[in-house]
Design a protein around this motif. Structure first.
Motif, PDB file in Angstrom:
ATOM      1  N   ALA A  95      -3.607  -5.500  -2.738  1.00 48.37           N
ATOM      2  CA  ALA A  95      -3.627  -4.395  -3.828  1.00 48.37           C
ATOM      3  C   ALA A  95      -4.942  -3.690  -3.706  1.00 48.37           C
ATOM      4  O   ALA A  95      -4.763  -2.310  -3.586  1.00 48.37           O
ATOM      5  N   THR A  96      -5.985  -4.026  -3.222  1.00 44.10           N
ATOM      6  CA  THR A  96      -7.195  -3.198  -2.728  1.00 44.10           C
ATOM      7  C   THR A  96      -6.813  -2.232  -1.538  1.00 44.10           C
ATOM      8  O   THR A  96      -7.312  -1.166  -1.841  1.00 44.10           O
ATOM      9  N   ILE A  97      -6.531  -2.957  -0.610  1.00 45.06           N
ATOM     10  CA  ILE A  97      -6.023  -1.850   0.674  1.00 45.06           C
ATOM     11  C   ILE A  97      -5.149  -0.756   0.391  1.00 45.06           C
ATOM     12  O   ILE A  97      -5.195   0.351   0.816  1.00 45.06           O
ATOM     13  N   LYS A  98      -3.948  -1.220  -0.215  1.00 46.01           N
ATOM     14  CA  LYS A  98      -2.789  -0.303  -0.566  1.00 46.01           C
ATOM     15  C   LYS A  98      -3.303   0.827  -1.709  1.00 46.01           C
ATOM     16  O   LYS A  98      -2.850   2.017  -1.656  1.00 46.01           O
ATOM     17  N   ALA A  99      -4.321   0.442  -2.431  1.00 51.52           N
ATOM     18  CA  ALA A  99      -4.936   1.340  -3.280  1.00 51.52           C
ATOM     19  C   ALA A  99      -5.863   2.615  -2.457  1.00 51.52           C
ATOM     20  O   ALA A  99      -6.298   3.653  -3.328  1.00 51.52           O
ATOM     21  N   LEU A 100      -6.082   2.278  -1.245  1.00 52.38           N
ATOM     22  CA  LEU A 100      -6.834   3.349  -0.920  1.00 52.38           C
ATOM     23  C   LEU A 100      -6.165   4.582  -0.528  1.00 52.38           C
ATOM     24  O   LEU A 100      -5.055   4.663  -0.221  1.00 52.38           O
ATOM     25  N   PRO A 101      -7.060   5.793  -0.531  1.00 51.18           N
ATOM     26  CA  PRO A 101      -6.376   7.365  -0.327  1.00 51.18           C
ATOM     27  C   PRO A 101      -5.748   7.286   1.150  1.00 51.18           C
ATOM     28  O   PRO A 101      -6.266   6.935   2.014  1.00 51.18           O
ATOM     29  N   GLY A 102      -4.469   7.779   1.080  1.00 51.99           N
ATOM     30  CA  GLY A 102      -3.791   7.851   2.307  1.00 51.99           C
ATOM     31  C   GLY A 102      -3.411   6.489   3.000  1.00 51.99           C
ATOM     32  O   GLY A 102      -3.272   6.530   4.450  1.00 51.99           O
ATOM     33  N   PHE A 103      -3.228   5.576   2.187  1.00 52.97           N
ATOM     34  CA  PHE A 103      -2.792   4.241   2.869  1.00 52.97           C
ATOM     35  C   PHE A 103      -1.454   4.531   3.528  1.00 52.97           C
ATOM     36  O   PHE A 103      -0.504   5.038   2.934  1.00 52.97           O
ATOM     37  N   ASN A 104      -1.284   4.036   4.861  1.00 53.02           N
ATOM     38  CA  ASN A 104       0.211   4.079   5.566  1.00 53.02           C
ATOM     39  C   ASN A 104      -0.100   3.032   6.696  1.00 53.02           C
ATOM     40  O   ASN A 104      -1.110   2.169   6.759  1.00 53.02           O
ATOM     41  N   TRP A 105       1.016   3.162   7.659  1.00 51.65           N
ATOM     42  CA  TRP A 105       0.798   1.966   8.696  1.00 51.65           C
ATOM     43  C   TRP A 105      -0.307   2.002   9.510  1.00 51.65           C
ATOM     44  O   TRP A 105      -0.598   1.071  10.206  1.00 51.65           O
ATOM     45  N   THR A 106      -0.851   3.314   9.965  1.00 50.03           N
ATOM     46  CA  THR A 106      -1.932   3.481  10.649  1.00 50.03           C
ATOM     47  C   THR A 106      -3.228   2.941  10.013  1.00 50.03           C
ATOM     48  O   THR A 106      -3.840   2.235  10.817  1.00 50.03           O
TER      49      THR A 106
END
Length: 327
Positions: A95-106
């Protein structure tokens, strides 16, 4: 009038359309996951080995390209193949990582590397790549090791030309001298040239080994022939010695017979001399004819009259009418 002209909003139709789109998305997502699963991609357990992690990420990069996976679906696909410590880490931090701005595969790849490829290990691998040299490895083994470590030190070999220079500098001095004066623009060029030279070197070594083996066999064969010749000469010498010894022994035995007792212990006089008066006595002991004498040549004593020169069966006292014979 304006209210009549405005189109009436149909809430039921909107819900049906949304449900259809959602169903289509679920079906598409399911088909995508099915395609990925059919390829049987590897799992990642959270090993603290950057090579395993990089190989795992690279496999999914190739797989996503093959199945044409959308950018928004990549993280969802790849996280399904996390296991062990890696899976626990993702569950706790998803949840924390997906909430980061611009989260994507990279960004996901960066976060995985930060967790399971710490900076200390990165520094160690960077130093290992910096000190990498061919040494006793083959060109192919050196190439494989170079590729493995270069993925962990992309900053130092960011271009094809820098890779080529780094690879060439790690070759043995002998190969560097053979490549001296040539300019390589890509990594594959220098590797291809080095691999060709290495193959020629192996071919040369095999030919030399074949020649040396032939020379050794010929040398051993020559020694064998020489040994055989010496053996035959020795045998001839021994044969001559044996023949000479046999001849001498025969002569010695003949001389003994002529001078007195023969080799078998017979009387001094020959059989011819013993038979000149017609008397015969074949000794059971020495198998010779010596009438009137023992095996040593001494005159025997008659047991009837105690006279010398004949035995009891020849005694005259037993037969007075017998003609006298010379002793």
């Amino acid at each position: 009038m304006e209210e009549e002209d405005d189109p009436e909003f149909d809430l039921g139709s909107y819900k049906q359309s949304t449900a259809r789109n959602s169903t289509n998305n679920v079906d598409a997502q399911g088909e995508l996951f099915k395609k990925v699963a059919q390829s049987k991609p590897p799992t990642y357990q959270g090993e603290l080995d950057p090579t395993i992690l990089e190989n795992w990420l690279r496999e999914f990069e190739k797989l996503f390209g093959a199945v044409r996976c959308p950018e928004t679906s990549k993280v969802g696909c790849v996280t399904y193949y996390l296991r062990g410590e890696a899976d626990l880490w993702w569950q706790q931090n998803e949840a924390t990582i997906k909430a980061l701005p611009g989260f994507n595969w990279t960004m996901f790849q960066e976060k995985v590397r930060d967790k399971f490829y710490p900076s200390l290990l990165q520094k160690q691998k960077a130093e290992e790549f910096s000190n990498l040299a061919m040494g006793n490895m083959s060109v192919t083994e050196y190439y494989t090791k170079f590729i493995e470590l270069s993925r962990l030190a992309t900053e130092s070999v960011s271009t094809e030309k820098s890779k080529a220079r780094k690879f060439e500098s790690g070759l043995t001095t002998d190969f560097q001298l053979k490549l001296y004066g040539q300019v390589f623009e890509t990594f594959d060029e220098v590797y291809g040239r080095a691999a060709h030279l290495y193959a020629l070197e192996l071919k040369k070594k095999k030919e030399l080994a074949k020649i040396e083996g032939k020379e050794k066999r010929e040398k051993r064969w020559g020694k064998t022939l020489e040994t055989s010749k010496v053996t035959r000469t020795t045998l001839r010498s021994k044969s001559t010695t044996i023949t000479t010894t046999t001849s001498a022994t025969t002569n010695f035995q003949g001389n003994n017979r002529q001078g007195g007792r023969n080799f078998n212990g017979g009387a001094k006089n020959s059989n011819k001399e013993n038979n000149k008066d017609g008397r015969r006595y074949f000794c059971k002991r020495c198998k010779n004819n010596h009438p009137g004498r023992d095996c040593d040549g001494n005159l025997v004593t008659c047991r009837a009259c105690n006279k010398l020169g004949y035995r009891k069966y020849e005694c005259f006292s037993k037969d007075p009418n017998r003609n006298k014979q010379g002793n």
